[in-house]
Write a protein that holds these residues in place. Structure first.
Motif, PDB file in Angstrom:
ATOM      1  N   ASP A 154     -10.145 -11.211   3.036  1.00  0.00           N
ATOM      2  CA  ASP A 154     -10.999 -11.643   1.928  1.00  0.00           C
ATOM      3  C   ASP A 154     -10.516 -12.939   1.288  1.00  0.00           C
ATOM      4  N   LYS A 171      -7.186  -6.302   4.724  1.00  0.00           N
ATOM      5  CA  LYS A 171      -8.512  -6.589   4.178  1.00  0.00           C
ATOM      6  C   LYS A 171      -8.390  -7.604   3.044  1.00  0.00           C
ATOM      7  N   GLU A 227       6.704   5.042   1.777  1.00  0.00           N
ATOM      8  CA  GLU A 227       7.066   5.500   0.440  1.00  0.00           C
ATOM      9  C   GLU A 227       8.554   5.809   0.385  1.00  0.00           C
ATOM     10  N   CYS A 235      -6.154  11.923   5.296  1.00  0.00           N
ATOM     11  CA  CYS A 235      -7.588  12.071   5.054  1.00  0.00           C
ATOM     12  C   CYS A 235      -8.115  10.843   4.297  1.00  0.00           C
ATOM     13  N   GLY A 236      -9.164  10.250   4.802  1.00  0.00           N
ATOM     14  CA  GLY A 236      -9.759   9.080   4.122  1.00  0.00           C
ATOM     15  C   GLY A 236      -9.068   7.776   4.453  1.00  0.00           C
ATOM     16  N   PHE A 275       6.699   4.505  -3.950  1.00  0.00           N
ATOM     17  CA  PHE A 275       5.239   4.499  -3.861  1.00  0.00           C
ATOM     18  C   PHE A 275       4.611   3.187  -4.330  1.00  0.00           C
ATOM     19  N   ALA A 276       5.051   2.703  -5.503  1.00  0.00           N
ATOM     20  CA  ALA A 276       4.379   1.528  -6.087  1.00  0.00           C
ATOM     21  C   ALA A 276       4.470   0.332  -5.141  1.00  0.00           C
ATOM     22  N   PRO A 323      -6.987   3.108   1.492  1.00  0.00           N
ATOM     23  CA  PRO A 323      -8.245   2.869   2.216  1.00  0.00           C
ATOM     24  C   PRO A 323      -9.008   1.633   1.761  1.00  0.00           C
ATOM     25  N   TRP A 324      -8.652   1.050   0.625  1.00  0.00           N
ATOM     26  CA  TRP A 324      -9.345  -0.177   0.227  1.00  0.00           C
ATOM     27  C   TRP A 324      -9.022  -1.299   1.217  1.00  0.00           C
ATOM     28  N   LEU A 377       0.352 -10.193  -4.141  1.00  0.00           N
ATOM     29  CA  LEU A 377      -0.771 -11.112  -4.235  1.00  0.00           C
ATOM     30  C   LEU A 377      -0.332 -12.577  -4.214  1.00  0.00           C
ATOM     31  N   LYS A 426      -9.174  -0.846   4.485  1.00  0.00           N
ATOM     32  CA  LYS A 426      -9.926  -0.644   5.725  1.00  0.00           C
ATOM     33  C   LYS A 426     -10.799  -1.857   6.007  1.00  0.00           C
ATOM     34  N   ILE A 478       2.167   0.212  -1.994  1.00  0.00           N
ATOM     35  CA  ILE A 478       0.751  -0.155  -2.168  1.00  0.00           C
ATOM     36  C   ILE A 478       0.467  -1.539  -1.589  1.00  0.00           C
ATOM     37  N   ASN A 479       1.507  -2.374  -1.564  1.00  0.00           N
ATOM     38  CA  ASN A 479       1.316  -3.759  -1.125  1.00  0.00           C
ATOM     39  C   ASN A 479       1.693  -4.002   0.332  1.00  0.00           C
TER      40      ASN A 479
END
Lengths: 539, 539
Positions: B429, B425, B410, B465-466, B415-416, B470-471, B382, B473, B419-420
């Motif tokens: 934003d 998106k 990964e 799947c998904g 994994f952690a 997906p946040w 961030l 997208k 995430i970044n």
């Protein structure tokens, strides 16, 4: 309180610094810690572990504008949202009277009709409503509540005459060919009934509030922002007492931010004198107060939203504003002196412009981070949107309105003007805080319907194909944000709720399905399996 | 030029003030006017009307970073993007040699392998590649082009030894157990082959550019931003001449913004002296120049992207940076003195941070609206994203990378940290100008694949799947914006292209289907029925 560890779940935190987690540790009603599959969060043996079997966890949903008490009260009225002709309307109300043995001379209240869905495409007049009953006072309210129809019994009881049109500001008594009231009352003309509508006790209100709150939780709402003070004309104190009493007893099922609809400086001053002690130190975090709710125009459906250009095919009709520019300035000035955030019901572009002009003045005079709000904000253009963004005004949007209204917009406004309605994606992209709401009982309160509608821009039958003005579709993430982070920002609670991050309230929804793997048209069928408020399982 | 009126179409203009239209009048290669169903745009009888039968019109798509010439050249190499084992790789290259009767001692070039898709999960060494041929020099390039494998013939021809590791900055000659080169060359070590790779004529290059450009148009690209100067080591002048010659002859099929990969101050100064006259007044609007392309690190796949924390399970490996902080400062300072926009290839968080630090310095010293760019910008957090937003830096994203890389992230980062990655998106934003690109030939150039991947975050088989994380997208509107408005902003052309508004170039794509009515997973199958550039039908 003991610690709870939620494991084996997909947590969409809505927190931009850690957007995803797979376990959450709760402590004393707050989020204590988040982790992924590799972490070991259990700090001691007393931790109660809960395996969520791969389910999805979201922050509790927050409806930024609805009418909780009206909804609760509506549970004892006739729901007219599904009637498609005067004949059906008459039959449904008559059935209600018969099935409930409503005694003669007692009020019969129906709500939720939409003349666009009626064969007759018109408001029900006293002539129609007299067919229901001539020995009960009958009122049927349009879904937007800005227009009502009453029967002759009610008209006579209230003593309403054509001459009332000269006395009312921001309202209208509709007349028939003979110049007599035809039973249709718009906006403030509805207040002519105040003194004769049925009365409620505080206990009644407590019952309605609990009924509605429990229904809300069932669909995943943990917070609602509710505009209730005018649910009963003149009933502000009783309503306040009902809320305060429930909060004190710890019996509010859902967290409530009470929006304060007060229409004059005198009302504001009196209210603040009486209730401001509760503003600073709430009884519990279940009840908070603000903003001042100002009702500035009507609805597009009722042709009462205030427009800069007239309604299509009705060149004299620009809609209705409830305040003059001067009286609005003066009201907002009073609000600012009392440090109130202001949320303005504004649907038409003229009403929105009027509000922005007035806000410019009080911001120049008083300054401060008030996050003033426009509720609905339906007809805009790029200039208005840019002004809203520049003034950091929040918009309380009702995604479900798209499905209900899109057929009507071209009819009311013409195609070119309809392009600039419900422009939520454009607003979000300008940095405007757009929050999600239902305006229940205008639309059903179920936030899953709103999330689906924001993503698809379609009605319940998935029309129109591809979504209405589809460039304004939002992503699933944005729709969730509207009902969590953005709703919290609107009440200055973005440090407390709307995200799952350490220190935040453990207000959470557990869904069987992952909304991101769900086809958009099925977002309204997500299964709400569990709901937490302050770390307690409430569903 | 005569006027053309496109009628009966759904025009998504991407222009926020008039987002939708139903007819467009073209005049002299520009958009003259837009209208809805109710308007009459034909100004005179000479207007040629074209009924589009309800099809969708979008602004022409614009890929913000690819390698047009490399793709053209790749058409004469072996495509290894689909091989899944060393055995298949060997067989495919051998077939190529046999089918094309490649004479002994002539170069054989393969590209596009991904060791993650190989059974062996490793780079092909000379031991493997010698099985293809011992009498042809053979090179196979990883899909990212940051790592290559060569056979013994090529190694010997180039005279590469272990000692070269001491001479190369920002690169590596991999060694076998005996301390001898094993045939794998990373980053700048690949330049050790420059003097022996096959040579091309300017005519060859013109042919490749036209071939590639025509292929691009077929899929709806009307503009591409192409990083080509290093496609042939030492071939900058020939490449420039090929482009300038095609532009002068009016034979460039597609509009090209040439990104200038120049690695030293000397290269910059020499290039600018020679070519700056073309920068100010382009030959046509088909050819423009800039930004300076700086290659700062490698790829996550090749473990050469520069990280702040080491690769998972490889605690010594932080990746490779091509510049020291000081040499980067100095290079960017030189670029700023020449008023060049800078686009930095930065994948790892360390490389991105280094670039931001350096940009801070030149912005403080020189100021100006340069819209500097980070190409790829894969691993962020961030804080980095906030810095990118604050400095108004554009990000050139490759949505297709998600499908290719998500399995690998990964493994490389844990994994952690994964995430970044690819946080487009979140970047949008924050107001960051994120544009869409393919990095072709790293990924296929087809913009429909990129649009689909940005919306779904899935690979070609619709996994996971998904969607992955997906946040992040984006909506269909945002994906289209990435390939139109945002790509145009990155080259300061937002007043010229990327939207369909009066005065803009009539660069347009006509699609059989409406992307908003198309299920996200079918966005890669939209039918590109017509393409216009400057009002001319080019497909």
């Amino acid at each position: 309180m003991s610690e709870i560890l939620l494991k084996n779940c997909r947590v969409y935190t809505m927190d931009e610094s850690v957007p995803y987690a797979e376990q959450i540790l709760l402590k004393n009603g707050k989020i204590a810690q988040l982790g992924t599959r590799d972490d070991n969060l259990a700090s001691n043996n007393s931790v109660q572990e809960m395996d969520l079997g791969g389910q999805t966890v979201l922050p509790g949903l927050n409806d930024s504008h609805l009418h909780l008490l009206s909804y609760g009260m509506a549970l004892s009225t006739v729901d007219l949202s599904d009637v498609s002709s005067f004949r059906e309307l008459i039959a449904k109300v008559q059935n209600y009277i018969d099935n409930n043995n409503i005694p003669k001379h007692e009020w019969v209240i129906g709500q939720g009709f939409d003349e666009e869905n009626l064969q007759e495409k018109d408001f029900p007049t006293r002539e129609i409503l007299d067919q229901i009953s001539q020995c009960h006072p009958v009122i049927v309210k349009r879904k937007c509540t800005h227009v009502s129809g009453v029967n002759s019994y009610a008209l006579d009881l209230a003593g309403i005459t054509a001459e009332d049109n000269e006395k009312i500001e921001g309202g209208k008594v509709y007349l028939d060919q003979d110049g007599k009231p035809n039973g249709v009352l718009a906006e403030n003309a509805q207040n002519l009934l105040s003194h004769i509508l049925p009365s409620y006790s505080e206990k009644d209100l407590e019952k309605y509030i609990k009924l509605a709150g429990e229904a809300f939780i069932d669909k995943g709402l943990t917070s609602v922002q509710s505009d209730d003070l005018k649910a009963i004309p003149g009933g502000e104190d009783m309503i306040m007492n009902a809320y305060l009493s429930l909060a004190e007893k710890g019996e509010l099922p859902v967290k409530v931010n009470l929006q304060l609809q007060l229409s004059s400086e005198e009302e504001i001053t009196t209210f603040i004198q009486k209730y401001s002690p509760y503003f600073q130190s709430s009884v519990t975090d279940y009840l908070n107060f603000g903003p001042l709710k100002v009702l500035l125009d009507g609805s597009l459906g009722g042709k009462t939203a205030a427009l800069r250009q007239p309604y299509l095919g009705d060149q004299e009709n620009f809609g209705i504003v409830t305040y003059t520019p001067e009286s609005l300035d003066s009201l907002l000035d009073c609000a600012a002196r009392h440090h109130l955030q202001i949320a303005c019901h504004g649907i038409g572009d003229y009403a929105i412009e009027l509000f922005l002009d007035s806000i410019d003045k009080i911001q120049a005079k008083f300054g401060g981070d008030y996050r003033h709000r426009i509720i609905h904000c339906q007809l805009t253009d790029l200039d208005l949107i840019n002004r809203i963004a520049r003034q950091n005004i929040s918009v309380d949007a009702q995604p479900d309105f798209v499905g209900s209204d899109y057929g009507l917009l071209e009819e009311r406004l013409g195609f070119a003007r309809s392009i600039n309605t419900y422009a939520w994606k454009t607003m979000l992209d300008k940095g405007i805080n757009v929050s999600g709401s239902s305006d229940c009982p205008v639309e059903p309160f179920d936030p899953r319907l709103g999330i689906k509608a924001a993503v698809t821009r379609q009605d319940a039958n998935n029309n129109p194909c591809g979504g209405w003005h589809p460039w304004e579709k939002v992503s699933v993430f944005e729709a969730l944000k509207m009902y969590t982070v953005n709703s919290a920002y609107a009440t200055f609670e973005e440090q407390v709720k709307g995200k799952l991050a350490p220190g935040y309230c453990a207000d959470m929804v557990v869904l069987e399905e992952d909304p991101y793997s769900t086809p958009p048209q099925e977002l309204d069928s997500l299964s709400v399996n569990k709901v937490f408020i302050n770390g307690k399982i409430v569903k």
